[in-house]
Design an enzyme around this catalytic site. Structure first.
Site, PDB file in Angstrom:
ATOM      1  NE  ARG A 172      -4.041  -2.070   0.307  1.00 44.31           N
ATOM      2  CZ  ARG A 172      -3.714  -3.424  -0.134  1.00 44.31           C
ATOM      3  NH1 ARG A 172      -2.845  -3.734  -0.947  1.00 44.31           N
ATOM      4  NH2 ARG A 172      -4.698  -4.248  -0.158  1.00 44.31           N
ATOM      5  CB  SER A 181      -9.347  -1.666   3.736  1.00 46.43           C
ATOM      6  OG  SER A 181      -9.818  -2.758   3.074  1.00 46.43           O
ATOM      7  CD  GLU A 231      -6.058   0.727   2.229  1.00 45.46           C
ATOM      8  OE1 GLU A 231      -5.841  -0.356   3.064  1.00 45.46           O
ATOM      9  OE2 GLU A 231      -6.437   0.632   1.211  1.00 45.46           O
TER      10      GLU A 231
END
Ligand SMILES: Cc1cc2nc3c(=O)[nH]c(=O)nc-3n(C[C@H](O)[C@H](O)[C@H](O)COP(=O)(O)OP(=O)(O)OC[C@H]3O[C@@H](n4cnc5c(N)ncnc54)[C@H](O)[C@@H]3O)c2cc1C
Length: 353
Positions: free
Chosen positions: A165, A237, A334
């Site tokens: 990520r 998420s 995130e």
């Protein structure tokens, strides 16, 4: 096209009603001189600049005081050699449509990344990933405009510094690079990836499973467990899966033997943020119009379409504190937090709500 004091509600998947002082729809590379002039003016006025794709990984914490550049560049070029299908895809193309179209054409490889919302230009930024596959596995290079110099540049896969990520576009090139296109290389010798999560039920041997089947399974599984942002505002998420030391993982496992845990190559252990949140009994927890999704604890939702950024921020803080208290694990978000002056984070914005 430039708009003034424009609503961003339709341009973020949380459906938060924030406004941009200026919004530029960047649709053709020929508009670059106009865009660069606008950037210069914005910088001279000491105002921030934000590059926006589909807004599905973005939380607008406030009205944005500067220039939002919405990247809408379109176009796909396809070629091939003996071993690979080669694609050059403009940044404004829809990611899921790209996956769907390539698989339908028998160009296999991207199927595990189906149904990830957003546009192609955002895919390298956080190196999107799902079901054991990441964007970096297929990317050969990324073309971008260096907004400081006003020049077009190319970075190789290695140069993008892809990680979980993460990429150089969240680090050194943050606020500096506007990605215009990506180049992808998909091997004709296709390899199925079914070892992760609910895909484990599929057989990985090529003769018994096709990319189309994996695509269909991924779409089905994701539709069952993730809310559709077009129906229920959310940004997927909300938190990253935390990576902890082997030591802490062992300690936690001694109290919670059923805790999902994924040992990493470097000795650290990845935990499932959704499981940790669920164990804190937070599914369904509400603050204002924001709630923890009942089916998937990792997703925060705009339940009634009227949640304010402040509701989402307070809920995220509550989740973070509960998990920290119960497991001594610090969750990082995130989702990118954008304030009036640019990117910020939960720790900074919680003080102002
Ligand atoms: C229901 C749901 C499920 C999701 N599932 C996943 C998943 O499985 N895996 C995963 O990795 N992500 C997932 N996400 C997160 C999100 O879809 C991805 O991060 C996606 O790549 C964001 O694309 P976007 O165009 O909406 O980006 P935006 O939210 O518009 O932007 C995200 C970041 O990228 C930057 N950016 C966007 N375009 C450019 C550009 N052209 N040049 C430079 N910077 C740019 C922005 O400045 C911002 O910092 C999910 C989100 C939702 C809502």
């Amino acid at each position: 096209m430039i708009e003034k004091n424009s609503s961003l509600k339709a341009f973020n998947s949380f459906s938060i009603d924030a406004h941009a002082h200026l919004l530029f729809h960047f649709q053709q590379l020929s508009e670059l001189p106009q865009l660069l002039a606008l950037i210069k003016k914005t910088r001279a006025a000491n105002k921030p600049i934000l590059v926006l794709g589909g807004g599905s990984n973005t939380l607008f914490c406030n009205d944005f005081s500067g220039l939002v550049i919405k990247v809408e560049l379109m176009g796909i070029t396809q070629s091939e050699n003996d071993q690979y299908h080669l694609l050059e895809v403009a940044a404004g193309e829809d990611w899921h449509e790209l996956v769907e179209d390539t698989v339908a054409q028998g160009i296999d490889g991207l199927e595990n990344l189906a149904l990830i919302p957003g546009v192609v230009g955002a895919a390298p930024v956080q190196n999107i990933g799902a079901y054991g596959v990441e964007f970096k596995d297929f990317c050969t290079s990324v073309d971008y405009i260096d907004l400081e110099e006003g020049t077009l540049k190319t970075l190789s896969n290695e140069g993008c510094l892809f990680a979980y990520r993460d990429s150089i576009f969240k680090g050194e090139l943050k606020d500096r690079a506007l990605i215009t296109s990506v180049s992808l290389k998909l091997p004709k010798q296709w390899q199925a990836h079914c070892r992760y999560g609910l895909l484990q039920g599929l057989d990985e041997t090529e003769s018994s499973v096709s990319a189309q089947q994996i695509f269909d399974s991924v779409c089905r599984i994701r539709s069952e467990k993730l809310p559709d942002p077009k129906v229920l505002g959310n940004a997927g998420s909300f938190f990253k899966n935390p990576i902890v030391s082997d030591n802490l993982s062992e300690q936690l496992l001694s109290h919670h033997p059923d805790m999902p845990h994924y040992p990493q190559d470097d000795g650290s252990v990845k935990l499932a943020a959704g499981w940790l949140i669920d164990q804190c009994g937070l599914k369904g927890k509400k603050i204002g119009g924001a709630a923890v999704h009942l089916q998937q604890a990792l997703v925060l939702i705009n339940e009634d379409g009227k949640a304010t950024a402040s509701d989402v921020i307070q809920l995220a803080w509550h989740v973070r504190e509960q998990v920290l208290h119960k497991f001594a694990v610090l969750l990082e978000h995130e989702v990118r937090f954008i304030d009036a002056q640019g990117e910020t984070n939960l720790l900074q914005v919680i003080e102002n709500v």
